[in-house]
Design a protein around this motif. Structure first.
Motif, mmCIF file in Angstrom:
data_model
loop_
_atom_site.group_PDB
_atom_site.id
_atom_site.type_symbol
_atom_site.label_atom_id
_atom_site.label_comp_id
_atom_site.label_asym_id
_atom_site.label_seq_id
_atom_site.Cartn_x
_atom_site.Cartn_y
_atom_site.Cartn_z
ATOM 1 N N MET A 1 0.844 -1.196 0.000
ATOM 2 C CA MET A 1 0.000 0.000 0.000
ATOM 3 C C MET A 1 0.877 1.243 0.000
ATOM 4 O O MET A 1 1.893 1.294 0.685
ATOM 5 C CB MET A 1 -0.919 0.018 1.231
ATOM 6 C CG MET A 1 -1.840 1.241 1.302
ATOM 7 S SD MET A 1 -2.795 1.314 2.851
ATOM 8 C CE MET A 1 -1.510 1.809 4.007
ATOM 9 N N LYS A 3 0.538 5.423 0.570
ATOM 10 C CA LYS A 3 -0.320 6.514 0.998
ATOM 11 C C LYS A 3 -0.028 7.740 0.154
ATOM 12 O O LYS A 3 1.107 8.202 0.086
ATOM 13 C CB LYS A 3 -0.107 6.798 2.486
ATOM 14 C CG LYS A 3 -1.027 7.883 3.032
ATOM 15 C CD LYS A 3 -1.082 7.836 4.543
ATOM 16 C CE LYS A 3 0.259 8.143 5.164
ATOM 17 N NZ LYS A 3 0.197 8.226 6.632
ATOM 18 N N LEU A 9 -5.736 6.489 -1.221
ATOM 19 C CA LEU A 9 -4.795 5.400 -0.975
ATOM 20 C C LEU A 9 -4.542 4.663 -2.285
ATOM 21 O O LEU A 9 -5.455 4.531 -3.109
ATOM 22 C CB LEU A 9 -5.367 4.405 0.040
ATOM 23 C CG LEU A 9 -5.648 4.898 1.459
ATOM 24 C CD1 LEU A 9 -6.483 3.868 2.208
ATOM 25 C CD2 LEU A 9 -4.355 5.166 2.191
ATOM 26 N N GLU A 78 -4.853 6.208 11.238
ATOM 27 C CA GLU A 78 -4.211 5.203 10.393
ATOM 28 C C GLU A 78 -4.851 3.829 10.570
ATOM 29 O O GLU A 78 -4.926 3.041 9.618
ATOM 30 C CB GLU A 78 -2.718 5.135 10.731
ATOM 31 C CG GLU A 78 -1.863 4.495 9.651
ATOM 32 C CD GLU A 78 -1.808 5.339 8.376
ATOM 33 O OE1 GLU A 78 -1.597 4.744 7.306
ATOM 34 O OE2 GLU A 78 -1.993 6.571 8.463
ATOM 35 N N ARG A 79 -5.326 3.527 11.752
ATOM 36 C CA ARG A 79 -5.955 2.230 11.999
ATOM 37 C C ARG A 79 -7.181 2.030 11.108
ATOM 38 O O ARG A 79 -7.399 0.943 10.557
ATOM 39 C CB ARG A 79 -6.356 2.121 13.474
ATOM 40 C CG ARG A 79 -6.926 0.756 13.863
ATOM 41 C CD ARG A 79 -7.335 0.696 15.307
ATOM 42 N NE ARG A 79 -8.559 1.466 15.584
ATOM 43 C CZ ARG A 79 -8.577 2.657 16.172
ATOM 44 N NH1 ARG A 79 -7.452 3.238 16.564
ATOM 45 N NH2 ARG A 79 -9.722 3.279 16.399
ATOM 46 N N ARG A 81 -7.780 3.616 8.232
ATOM 47 C CA ARG A 81 -7.300 3.519 6.850
ATOM 48 C C ARG A 81 -6.827 2.099 6.542
ATOM 49 O O ARG A 81 -7.118 1.540 5.492
ATOM 50 C CB ARG A 81 -6.161 4.518 6.618
ATOM 51 C CG ARG A 81 -6.572 5.972 6.730
ATOM 52 C CD ARG A 81 -5.351 6.885 6.855
ATOM 53 N NE ARG A 81 -4.603 6.965 5.612
ATOM 54 C CZ ARG A 81 -4.864 7.852 4.656
ATOM 55 N NH1 ARG A 81 -5.844 8.710 4.803
ATOM 56 N NH2 ARG A 81 -4.140 7.883 3.553
ATOM 57 N N ASP A 82 -6.084 1.513 7.483
ATOM 58 C CA ASP A 82 -5.603 0.141 7.289
ATOM 59 C C ASP A 82 -6.768 -0.840 7.190
ATOM 60 O O ASP A 82 -6.715 -1.799 6.401
ATOM 61 C CB ASP A 82 -4.679 -0.255 8.434
ATOM 62 C CG ASP A 82 -3.351 0.489 8.418
ATOM 63 O OD1 ASP A 82 -3.011 1.084 7.378
ATOM 64 O OD2 ASP A 82 -2.662 0.496 9.455
ATOM 65 N N VAL A 85 -8.230 -0.732 3.715
ATOM 66 C CA VAL A 85 -7.385 -1.471 2.768
ATOM 67 C C VAL A 85 -7.603 -2.970 2.921
ATOM 68 O O VAL A 85 -7.742 -3.703 1.930
ATOM 69 C CB VAL A 85 -5.904 -1.102 2.970
ATOM 70 C CG1 VAL A 85 -5.000 -2.031 2.151
ATOM 71 C CG2 VAL A 85 -5.663 0.343 2.576
ATOM 72 N N ARG A 86 -7.669 -3.450 4.157
ATOM 73 C CA ARG A 86 -7.891 -4.884 4.378
ATOM 74 C C ARG A 86 -9.232 -5.320 3.792
ATOM 75 O O ARG A 86 -9.343 -6.395 3.189
ATOM 76 C CB ARG A 86 -7.831 -5.215 5.877
ATOM 77 C CG ARG A 86 -6.421 -5.201 6.461
ATOM 78 C CD ARG A 86 -6.390 -5.901 7.823
ATOM 79 N NE ARG A 86 -7.272 -5.260 8.795
ATOM 80 C CZ ARG A 86 -6.922 -4.248 9.566
ATOM 81 N NH1 ARG A 86 -5.698 -3.731 9.470
ATOM 82 N NH2 ARG A 86 -7.780 -3.736 10.439
#
Length: 303
Positions: A1, A3, A9, A78-79, A81-82, A85-86
């Motif tokens: 990934m 940023k 993203l 950020e958590r 955002r992650d 993505v997952r």
């Protein structure tokens, strides 16, 4: 990934991935209510923890997929955002190495044409367990068009929505939304009483912690996971295997009784009658370990 900025993203995707092929799959049902597709872009409302995000997914450049946050739904940390993505990687099954499947398919008389025509198609998932089971139950013994109608009624009656630029973006009901309901509360859906009971039962099991995605993933193998699911009222082998392939990502999940699979095989073989289960077993002898992908690619001939 990678940023790019707070609103965007970049996800690097495998060579064996074709965004347009996956959009064709997602576009097959005009009555879909959980996402929109416009100008080769995919839009979806996504609840993550206490936040509700509206994302746009596109792939204008080779080997890169872009997630853009729409409106004022930028993730707070950020958590989150992650987690987005997952979800997207799971939805598109991006972490799967498809090369072994393609190597097998080249030698298979039924799959060779499918992978040649639809190269880069991924087994589009349903990451949320409750949504996957509901969809499996709703779709039992009815055609796909009516199943989408019932899903829309359920979502618009008990889910929630956000509005942006004149469009409604719906979010599937949570187990908590359904668990406390009575069958009479679902009467407006015009679904069978039995299916209403099954949906409520599954919601209650999940709310009570008696059914989780982790339990099914920890089952050890697809047969153990299937046994866990078919103990639940309203879930038979077809529904169990559908959930195992679309949500749990068991590659050996095989809804062998699926009408769509039967129709696809009938079409490819040019026969008047659908194959028997025994015939399908023989046809699938080379698919071991890839039954879910073989099924998904054969479905592709139907739309």
């Amino acid at each position: 990934m990678q940023k790019e900025n707070n609103n965007e993203l970049k996800i690097f995707v495998p060579k064996e991935f074709n965004f347009n092929e996956n959009l064709k799959y997602l576009s097959r049902a005009p009555n879909e209510c959980l996402f929109h597709i416009k100008n080769q872009r995919l839009y979806k409302a996504l609840p993550i923890e206490e936040e509700t995000l509206l994302i746009e997914i596109s792939a204008d450049h080779e080997n890169v997929m872009t997630i853009r946050f729409i409106g004022d739904t930028t993730p707070s940390c950020e958590r989150i955002r992650d987690a987005v993505v997952r979800y997207v990687r799971d939805w598109f099954d991006l972490d799967r190495d498809l090369l072994p499947f393609y190597e097998m398919a080249k030698t298979d008389v039924l799959l060779n044409g499918a992978v040649g025509s639809f190269y880069g198609l991924r087994l589009m998932g349903i990451p949320d367990l409750f949504e996957a089971i509901c969809w499996g139950i709703i779709g039992q013994q009815i055609n796909l068009t009516f199943a989408y109608t019932l899903k829309r009624r359920l979502v618009e009656s008990f889910g929630r929505r956000i509005e942006y630029d004149g469009d409604d973006f719906w979010i599937f009901p949570t187990p908590n939304d359904i668990a406390a309901l009575a069958v009479e509360d679902l009467a407006g859906l015009r679904m069978t009483v039995k299916k209403c009971e099954y949906l409520i039962d599954v919601a209650q099991l999940i709310v009570e912690g008696k059914l989780t995605k982790m339990q099914l993933l920890n089952a050890g193998n697809v047969k153990n996971a299937e046994k866990m699911l078919i103990k639940i009222r309203g879930i038979g082998p077809w529904t169990a295997n559908y959930v195992l392939m679309r949500c749990l990502r068991y590659l050996s999940a095989f809804p062998i009784d699926d009408v769509g699979l039967h129709n696809a095989l009938k079409h490819l073989m040019g026969t008047e009658n659908k194959p028997t289960k025994e015939e399908i077993g023989r046809l699938a002898a080379n698919w071991t370990g890839w039954e879910s992908y073989a099924t998904f690619y054969l479905w592709r001939f139907l739309y």
